[in-house]
Design a protein around this motif. Sequence first.
Motif: not given
Length: 236
Positions: A5-21, A42-51
């Motif tokens: 479980i990953i709580p996040a607030h304005n962390e799109e840059a980190n999530l784009k790296y962390l999730i694929p990892y 700030s953007d709840n339509s965050v686009q993160i490549p994920c499976s």
Amino acid sequence: MISIIIPAHNEEANLKYLIPYLEHITKEKAVEIIVVLSATNSDNSVQIPCSLTTTIVTCEQSGRAIQMNCGTAQAKGDYLVFLHADVKPPKNFIVDIQQAFKARYEAGFFSYKFDKENFLLRINASFTAKDSLFTGGGDQCLFIKKTVFTDLGKFNEQQVIMEDFEFFKRMKKNRVNYTIIKNDLIVSARKYETNSYLKVNASNLLLVLLFKYGYPPEKLKSLHHKLLKIPYTNKQ
């Protein structure tokens, strides 16, 4: 199954790296990943490549305690792992967690090191490999049996800051059997980039001591704002 479980607030840059990892290192393991965005992200339509193993949800409210409880409600696993968006776990951390549970620990944490090479930061990190005044902080990646987490009453949503320490306090009071795994997470040193080493350490020590003496959460949060040049929204 293990639920990360990953709580996040304005962390799109980190999530784009962390999730694929995370998806890579947990491949073919019984693991699900749940990212819980705050209501004020700030953007709840965050686009993160994920499976299909990753779910991204938006919590109706903001705050780490609230978001982590929200993620728990979504979790299908019997075991929970709470990971910050700017913390990178070691490649075999799932195996470490599985082995801890097989050894009949009910919960645990990881030691960590910072993502910047610095002698003083290495001293700070060294304390995370053993029980100390600062054990239980969220950067140490709490993992716990879901039944134990539920029995303890989950995270206190009124604890607007230091919810991890408050939960650890209840863990110790209820004699939850925990371990500290000496396999370093990589933790962001970003708060040291806008504040001096001495100032951050003095602030951390003051906040922990005030918390232990029952200082009100809202006042702790206000003090946190004043002491460090880091927006509370960066790491709720």
